[in-house]
Design an enzyme around this catalytic site. Structure first.
Site, PDB file in Angstrom:
ATOM      1  N   HIS A 104      33.853  43.385  48.354  1.00 47.40           N
ATOM      2  CA  HIS A 104      34.408  43.689  47.201  1.00 47.40           C
ATOM      3  C   HIS A 104      35.445  44.684  47.193  1.00 47.40           C
ATOM      4  O   HIS A 104      37.102  44.729  47.256  1.00 47.40           O
ATOM      5  CB  HIS A 104      34.455  44.107  45.238  1.00 47.40           C
ATOM      6  CG  HIS A 104      34.912  41.918  45.272  1.00 47.40           C
ATOM      7  ND1 HIS A 104      35.464  41.522  45.390  1.00 47.40           N
ATOM      8  CD2 HIS A 104      33.271  41.180  44.647  1.00 47.40           C
ATOM      9  CE1 HIS A 104      34.766  39.362  44.361  1.00 47.40           C
ATOM     10  NE2 HIS A 104      33.843  39.373  44.521  1.00 47.40           N
ATOM     11  N   GLY A 163      27.562  40.477  38.429  1.00 48.01           N
ATOM     12  CA  GLY A 163      28.018  42.310  38.903  1.00 48.01           C
ATOM     13  C   GLY A 163      29.086  42.051  38.575  1.00 48.01           C
ATOM     14  O   GLY A 163      29.764  40.660  38.893  1.00 48.01           O
ATOM     15  N   CYS A 203      31.189  34.125  42.186  1.00 50.78           N
ATOM     16  CA  CYS A 203      32.220  35.034  42.517  1.00 50.78           C
ATOM     17  C   CYS A 203      33.021  34.939  41.918  1.00 50.78           C
ATOM     18  O   CYS A 203      33.505  33.457  41.396  1.00 50.78           O
ATOM     19  CB  CYS A 203      33.099  34.928  44.555  1.00 50.78           C
ATOM     20  SG  CYS A 203      33.719  36.442  43.637  1.00 50.78           S
ATOM     21  N   LEU A 204      32.738  36.177  40.647  1.00 51.11           N
ATOM     22  CA  LEU A 204      33.933  35.554  39.116  1.00 51.11           C
ATOM     23  C   LEU A 204      34.880  35.751  39.789  1.00 51.11           C
ATOM     24  O   LEU A 204      35.895  34.548  38.954  1.00 51.11           O
ATOM     25  CB  LEU A 204      33.699  36.945  38.693  1.00 51.11           C
ATOM     26  CG  LEU A 204      31.777  36.576  37.932  1.00 51.11           C
ATOM     27  CD1 LEU A 204      32.584  38.202  37.220  1.00 51.11           C
ATOM     28  CD2 LEU A 204      31.814  36.142  36.599  1.00 51.11           C
ATOM     29  N   HIS A 219      27.547  42.067  47.879  1.00 51.37           N
ATOM     30  CA  HIS A 219      28.456  41.052  47.320  1.00 51.37           C
ATOM     31  C   HIS A 219      29.753  42.515  46.931  1.00 51.37           C
ATOM     32  O   HIS A 219      31.167  42.535  47.191  1.00 51.37           O
ATOM     33  CB  HIS A 219      28.610  39.870  46.369  1.00 51.37           C
ATOM     34  CG  HIS A 219      29.574  39.427  45.799  1.00 51.37           C
ATOM     35  ND1 HIS A 219      29.896  37.704  46.153  1.00 51.37           N
ATOM     36  CD2 HIS A 219      30.256  39.691  45.015  1.00 51.37           C
ATOM     37  CE1 HIS A 219      30.852  37.001  46.043  1.00 51.37           C
ATOM     38  NE2 HIS A 219      31.039  38.226  44.924  1.00 51.37           N
ATOM     39  N   GLU A 220      28.766  42.944  46.225  1.00 55.26           N
ATOM     40  CA  GLU A 220      29.957  43.726  45.606  1.00 55.26           C
ATOM     41  C   GLU A 220      30.570  45.000  46.716  1.00 55.26           C
ATOM     42  O   GLU A 220      31.541  45.690  46.206  1.00 55.26           O
ATOM     43  CB  GLU A 220      29.526  45.132  44.740  1.00 55.26           C
ATOM     44  CG  GLU A 220      28.298  43.833  42.800  1.00 55.26           C
ATOM     45  CD  GLU A 220      29.850  43.066  42.602  1.00 55.26           C
ATOM     46  OE1 GLU A 220      31.288  42.795  42.741  1.00 55.26           O
ATOM     47  OE2 GLU A 220      29.252  41.700  42.132  1.00 55.26           O
ATOM     48  N   GLN A 265      38.097  43.448  41.484  1.00 56.30           N
ATOM     49  CA  GLN A 265      38.223  42.156  40.597  1.00 56.30           C
ATOM     50  C   GLN A 265      39.004  42.139  38.639  1.00 56.30           C
ATOM     51  O   GLN A 265      38.958  41.172  38.210  1.00 56.30           O
ATOM     52  CB  GLN A 265      36.294  41.719  40.071  1.00 56.30           C
ATOM     53  CG  GLN A 265      35.826  41.477  41.251  1.00 56.30           C
ATOM     54  CD  GLN A 265      34.945  40.865  40.864  1.00 56.30           C
ATOM     55  OE1 GLN A 265      33.333  41.003  40.838  1.00 56.30           O
ATOM     56  NE2 GLN A 265      34.954  39.297  40.637  1.00 56.30           N
TER      57      GLN A 265
HETATM   58 NI    NI Z   1      32.972  38.367  43.742  1.00 60.93          NI
END
Ligand code: NI
Length: 173
Positions: free
Chosen positions: A134, A46, A88-89, A130-131, A51
């Site tokens: 964000h 995702g 997390c990216l 999670h998204e 991000q």
């Molecule tokens: Ni993340």
């Protein structure tokens, strides 16, 4: 294939609440296409718009059923509990076991403005939670117990996040 650089922990854009999308136009479709490429390149399940520095309420995801985007998402129902090693990216190289709801119902719109309601179980539920976090300026670190969070922040200080982002050790969100 074009992709965006992924904003990493410490970037103020990750701490801000993103704004509702008001216009579904070609430029938004272009952003979404680039987000798909960015998500796959980074081995993401995702990816939320902030991000990649886009302050809009939308995210992309693919947990094995194809690339999908949800615009102006809202969590309408949650149930159960599910423990998952969450990564997390934007915080590359670190994973944390976090317990969150197991089933999540998400409502939003697609790029044509049509309402979509999706029920996610386990990993998909985690992606949704999670998204949406964000989009509210919340990182997975904010979901940790204070002692664990302190440890995590220390680990991040000692880590080269840019280098870690170049070598993903499995899928992240
Ligand atoms: Ni993340």
């Amino acid at each position: 294939m074009t992709s965006y650089p992924i904003r990493l922990f410490g970037d103020p854009v990750l701490k801000q609440r993103a704004r509702e999308v008001e216009e579904l136009d070609g430029s938004l479709a272009g952003i979404v296409d680039t987000m798909y490429d960015t998500m796959y390149e980074a081995i993401g399940l995702g990816l939320a718009a902030p991000q990649v520095g886009v302050q809009k309420r939308l995210f992309t995801y693919d947990v094995g059923e194809g690339a999908t985007v949800i615009v102006n998402p809202e969590i309408v129902e949650t149930s159960g509990e599910f423990a998952y090693e969450e990564g997390c990216l934007s915080v590359p190289g670190l994973k944390f076991e976090i317990v969150r709801p197991k089933v999540v119902t998400l409502r939003g719109i697609d790029l044509d403005g049509k309402e979509v309601v999706v029920e996610g179980d386990e990993v998909l539920a985690r992606v949704f939670l999670h998204e949406v976090d964000h989009l509210d300026g919340v990182l997975l670190l904010d979901r940790l117990e204070p002692a664990v969070r302190k440890q995590a922040l220390r680990a991040i200080r000692d880590q080269d996040l840019v280098a870690a982002a170049r070598h993903p050790d499995g899928p992240a969100l």
